[in-house]
Every structure is written in structure tokens, then in C-alpha cells.
Scaffold this motif. Structure first.
Motif, PDB file in Angstrom:
ATOM      1  N   ALA A   1     -68.424  59.047  64.292  1.00 16.81           N
ATOM      2  CA  ALA A   1     -69.853  59.163  64.027  1.00 16.81           C
ATOM      3  C   ALA A   1     -70.183  59.266  62.536  1.00 16.81           C
ATOM      4  CB  ALA A   1     -70.438  60.360  64.781  1.00 16.81           C
ATOM      5  N   ASP A   2     -69.185  59.190  61.687  1.00 15.38           N
ATOM      6  CA  ASP A   2     -69.394  59.227  60.241  1.00 15.38           C
ATOM      7  C   ASP A   2     -69.296  57.799  59.691  1.00 15.38           C
ATOM      8  OD1 ASP A   2     -69.186  60.991  57.589  1.00 15.38           O
ATOM      9  OD2 ASP A   2     -67.810  59.287  57.439  1.00 15.38           O
ATOM     10  N   PRO A   3     -70.255  57.357  58.877  1.00 16.32           N
ATOM     11  CA  PRO A   3     -70.235  55.975  58.381  1.00 16.32           C
ATOM     12  C   PRO A   3     -68.954  55.595  57.633  1.00 16.32           C
ATOM     13  CG  PRO A   3     -72.357  56.976  57.930  1.00 16.32           C
ATOM     14  CD  PRO A   3     -71.462  58.072  58.451  1.00 16.32           C
ATOM     15  N   THR A   4     -68.451  56.470  56.771  1.00 19.74           N
ATOM     16  CA  THR A   4     -67.231  56.151  56.030  1.00 19.74           C
ATOM     17  C   THR A   4     -66.041  56.043  56.973  1.00 19.74           C
ATOM     18  OG1 THR A   4     -68.062  57.227  54.029  1.00 19.74           O
ATOM     19  CG2 THR A   4     -65.686  56.903  54.175  1.00 19.74           C
ATOM     20  N   ARG A   5     -65.928  56.970  57.910  1.00 21.11           N
ATOM     21  CA  ARG A   5     -64.802  56.907  58.854  1.00 21.11           C
ATOM     22  C   ARG A   5     -64.887  55.666  59.735  1.00 21.11           C
ATOM     23  NH1 ARG A   5     -65.188  62.840  58.858  1.00 21.11           N
ATOM     24  NH2 ARG A   5     -66.556  62.801  60.672  1.00 21.11           N
ATOM     25  N   LEU A   6     -66.091  55.284  60.127  1.00 24.13           N
ATOM     26  CA  LEU A   6     -66.239  54.086  60.950  1.00 24.13           C
ATOM     27  C   LEU A   6     -65.835  52.837  60.150  1.00 24.13           C
ATOM     28  CD1 LEU A   6     -66.994  53.049  63.718  1.00 24.13           C
ATOM     29  CD2 LEU A   6     -69.365  52.918  62.969  1.00 24.13           C
ATOM     30  N   ARG A   7     -66.212  52.774  58.893  1.00 24.58           N
ATOM     31  CA  ARG A   7     -65.792  51.648  58.045  1.00 24.58           C
ATOM     32  C   ARG A   7     -64.270  51.627  57.878  1.00 24.58           C
ATOM     33  NH1 ARG A   7     -70.567  53.286  55.020  1.00 24.58           N
ATOM     34  NH2 ARG A   7     -72.139  51.672  55.273  1.00 24.58           N
ATOM     35  N   LEU A   8     -63.702  52.803  57.648  1.00 22.43           N
ATOM     36  CA  LEU A   8     -62.239  52.884  57.529  1.00 22.43           C
ATOM     37  C   LEU A   8     -61.565  52.409  58.812  1.00 22.43           C
ATOM     38  CD1 LEU A   8     -61.884  56.329  55.727  1.00 22.43           C
ATOM     39  CD2 LEU A   8     -61.323  54.080  54.767  1.00 22.43           C
ATOM     40  N   MET A   9     -62.090  52.820  59.950  1.00 24.86           N
ATOM     41  CA  MET A   9     -61.489  52.422  61.226  1.00 24.86           C
ATOM     42  C   MET A   9     -61.612  50.920  61.440  1.00 24.86           C
ATOM     43  SD  MET A   9     -59.956  54.934  62.547  1.00 24.86           S
ATOM     44  CE  MET A   9     -59.572  54.088  64.079  1.00 24.86           C
ATOM     45  N   TRP A  10     -62.714  50.323  61.009  1.00 23.81           N
ATOM     46  CA  TRP A  10     -62.863  48.868  61.129  1.00 23.81           C
ATOM     47  C   TRP A  10     -61.752  48.173  60.328  1.00 23.81           C
ATOM     48  CZ3 TRP A  10     -65.167  45.281  63.920  1.00 23.81           C
ATOM     49  CH2 TRP A  10     -65.160  43.965  63.440  1.00 23.81           C
ATOM     50  N   LEU A  11     -61.559  48.616  59.090  1.00 24.62           N
ATOM     51  CA  LEU A  11     -60.526  48.023  58.250  1.00 24.62           C
ATOM     52  C   LEU A  11     -59.133  48.238  58.851  1.00 24.62           C
ATOM     53  CD1 LEU A  11     -61.888  49.131  54.772  1.00 24.62           C
ATOM     54  CD2 LEU A  11     -61.797  46.788  55.661  1.00 24.62           C
ATOM     55  N   LEU A  12     -58.874  49.445  59.322  1.00 27.63           N
ATOM     56  CA  LEU A  12     -57.557  49.772  59.868  1.00 27.63           C
ATOM     57  C   LEU A  12     -57.307  49.096  61.206  1.00 27.63           C
ATOM     58  CD1 LEU A  12     -57.429  53.516  58.812  1.00 27.63           C
ATOM     59  CD2 LEU A  12     -56.241  51.573  57.757  1.00 27.63           C
ATOM     60  N   GLY A  13     -58.365  48.657  61.856  1.00 21.20           N
ATOM     61  CA  GLY A  13     -58.199  47.876  63.078  1.00 21.20           C
ATOM     62  C   GLY A  13     -57.782  46.451  62.773  1.00 21.20           C
ATOM     63  N   GLU A  14     -58.017  46.020  61.543  1.00 22.71           N
ATOM     64  CA  GLU A  14     -57.675  44.666  61.121  1.00 22.71           C
ATOM     65  C   GLU A  14     -56.292  44.576  60.494  1.00 22.71           C
ATOM     66  OE1 GLU A  14     -59.851  41.904  61.443  1.00 22.71           O
ATOM     67  OE2 GLU A  14     -60.868  43.319  62.758  1.00 22.71           O
ATOM     68  N   GLY A  15     -55.746  45.716  60.044  1.00 24.47           N
ATOM     69  CA  GLY A  15     -54.434  45.684  59.404  1.00 24.47           C
ATOM     70  C   GLY A  15     -54.038  47.050  58.872  1.00 24.47           C
ATOM     71  N   GLU A  16     -52.942  47.068  58.135  1.00 18.93           N
ATOM     72  CA  GLU A  16     -52.429  48.295  57.532  1.00 18.93           C
ATOM     73  C   GLU A  16     -52.802  48.334  56.051  1.00 18.93           C
ATOM     74  OE1 GLU A  16     -48.362  49.321  59.874  1.00 18.93           O
ATOM     75  OE2 GLU A  16     -48.206  47.831  58.278  1.00 18.93           O
ATOM     76  N   TYR A  17     -53.232  49.512  55.601  1.00 22.59           N
ATOM     77  CA  TYR A  17     -53.639  49.644  54.204  1.00 22.59           C
ATOM     78  C   TYR A  17     -53.255  51.016  53.672  1.00 22.59           C
ATOM     79  CZ  TYR A  17     -56.493  45.629  55.398  1.00 22.59           C
ATOM     80  OH  TYR A  17     -56.906  44.397  55.827  1.00 22.59           O
ATOM     81  N   ASP A  18     -53.030  51.058  52.357  1.00 24.33           N
ATOM     82  CA  ASP A  18     -52.808  52.352  51.716  1.00 24.33           C
ATOM     83  C   ASP A  18     -54.148  52.891  51.210  1.00 24.33           C
ATOM     84  OD1 ASP A  18     -53.341  50.911  49.393  1.00 24.33           O
ATOM     85  OD2 ASP A  18     -51.355  51.159  48.544  1.00 24.33           O
ATOM     86  N   VAL A  19     -54.117  54.109  50.726  1.00 26.28           N
ATOM     87  CA  VAL A  19     -55.351  54.772  50.293  1.00 26.28           C
ATOM     88  C   VAL A  19     -56.020  54.004  49.159  1.00 26.28           C
ATOM     89  CG1 VAL A  19     -56.327  56.893  49.320  1.00 26.28           C
ATOM     90  CG2 VAL A  19     -54.562  57.035  51.067  1.00 26.28           C
ATOM     91  N   THR A  20     -55.245  53.477  48.229  1.00 24.34           N
ATOM     92  CA  THR A  20     -55.813  52.748  47.094  1.00 24.34           C
ATOM     93  C   THR A  20     -56.640  51.554  47.560  1.00 24.34           C
ATOM     94  OG1 THR A  20     -53.979  53.436  45.690  1.00 24.34           O
ATOM     95  CG2 THR A  20     -55.264  51.545  44.939  1.00 24.34           C
ATOM     96  N   ALA A  21     -56.113  50.782  48.495  1.00 27.13           N
ATOM     97  CA  ALA A  21     -56.841  49.622  49.019  1.00 27.13           C
ATOM     98  C   ALA A  21     -58.088  50.056  49.769  1.00 27.13           C
ATOM     99  CB  ALA A  21     -55.937  48.802  49.932  1.00 27.13           C
ATOM    100  N   LEU A  22     -57.992  51.135  50.542  1.00 24.63           N
ATOM    101  CA  LEU A  22     -59.134  51.617  51.308  1.00 24.63           C
ATOM    102  C   LEU A  22     -60.242  52.148  50.399  1.00 24.63           C
ATOM    103  CD1 LEU A  22     -57.163  53.324  54.203  1.00 24.63           C
ATOM    104  CD2 LEU A  22     -58.525  51.222  54.346  1.00 24.63           C
ATOM    105  N   VAL A  23     -59.847  52.844  49.329  1.00 23.53           N
ATOM    106  CA  VAL A  23     -60.823  53.346  48.353  1.00 23.53           C
ATOM    107  C   VAL A  23     -61.601  52.182  47.752  1.00 23.53           C
ATOM    108  CG1 VAL A  23     -61.037  54.395  46.050  1.00 23.53           C
ATOM    109  CG2 VAL A  23     -59.648  55.509  47.812  1.00 23.53           C
ATOM    110  N   ALA A  24     -60.889  51.139  47.358  1.00 22.93           N
ATOM    111  CA  ALA A  24     -61.541  49.969  46.762  1.00 22.93           C
ATOM    112  C   ALA A  24     -62.466  49.284  47.763  1.00 22.93           C
ATOM    113  CB  ALA A  24     -60.485  48.989  46.260  1.00 22.93           C
TER     114      ALA A  24
END
Length: 119
Positions: free
Chosen positions: A34-57
Motif C-alpha cells: 500500500a506504499d507507492p515506493t514499495r509498490l514501484r520496487l515490487m514492480w521492478l523486482l517482479g521484472e528481474g533482480e536488482y541491487d540497491v544502487t539500481a533500485l535507488v536510481a
């Protein structure tokens, strides 16, 4: 025919309900999404694997905040992490979680654009 003719007994309805542990776990998972940032992170992580640096960007949020969100998502069982040397690589945990995130965002897109719903 009257509406009361189709009414099932309360015990019949209760038998079809998910159990308390499942409902509590699902509620916690949805609360995390229910948090916008977490939902965006989950969308990205559903597409592949990423480290924190890539997710921050990608999400444009400060590193400490992204790390904190990832920690919460991990504790909720929504993401998994593996180590590559000193680097932590995150991904969405399992197909159910990936489909849940994709479906809710597709439903939101239909709502925003006015596209017809699917049956």
C-alpha cells in the motif's frame, strides 16, 4: 423466487472462507504493497533482480529509504535477497507475488485510462 431462497446458512458460508492465518498473512502483504515506493520496487523486482544502487536510481528515492523499504518487504516475505560478493541482489519472491503486483497495477491502469475491465 425470493432473495431468501438463495441464502446459504452462516456455517455454509464460513466453511468457504480462508483461515485466520491466511487472512492475516494476506492483510500484512497487502499492507506492505500500500506504499507507492514499495509498490514501484515490487514492480521492478517482479521484472528481474536488482541491487540497491539500481533500485535507488530507478525509483528516485534516497538510498536509506529504499533499503528500509526492502527490509520491510523482505520481512513480509515479498522479496528475497542473495549475495554476490558484497552486493545484495533482490527479487520478488515467487509467481504469486509477481502476479499480484502485476494484476493490481493493470487494474489501476484500466481505472485511470477508462479501459474496459476483463472478465
Amino acid at each position: 423466487m425470493y432473495a431468501r431462497d438463495n441464502v446459504a446458512g452462516a456455517s455454509d458460508l464460513q466453511q468457504g472462507l480462508p483461515g485466520v492465518p491466511e487472512v492475516e498473512a494476506a492483510t500484512e502483504m497487502l499492507r506492505m504493497l500500500a506504499d507507492p515506493t514499495r509498490l514501484r520496487l515490487m514492480w521492478l523486482l517482479g521484472e528481474g533482480e536488482y541491487d540497491v544502487t539500481a533500485l535507488v536510481a530507478a525509483v528516485g528515492t534516497a538510498r536509506p529509504a529504499v533499503s528500509q523499504h526492502l527490509g520491510k518487504l523482505r520481512l513480509a516475505g515479498l522479496v528475497s535477497v542473495r549475495r554476490e560478493g558484497r552486493r545484495a541482489v533482490y527479487r520478488a519472491r515467487g509467481g504469486h507475488v509477481r502476479r499480484l503486483v502485476a494484476e493490481v497495477l493493470h487494474a489501476a491502469s484500466h481505472r485511470v485510462t477508462g479501459a474496459p475491465e476483463h472478465d
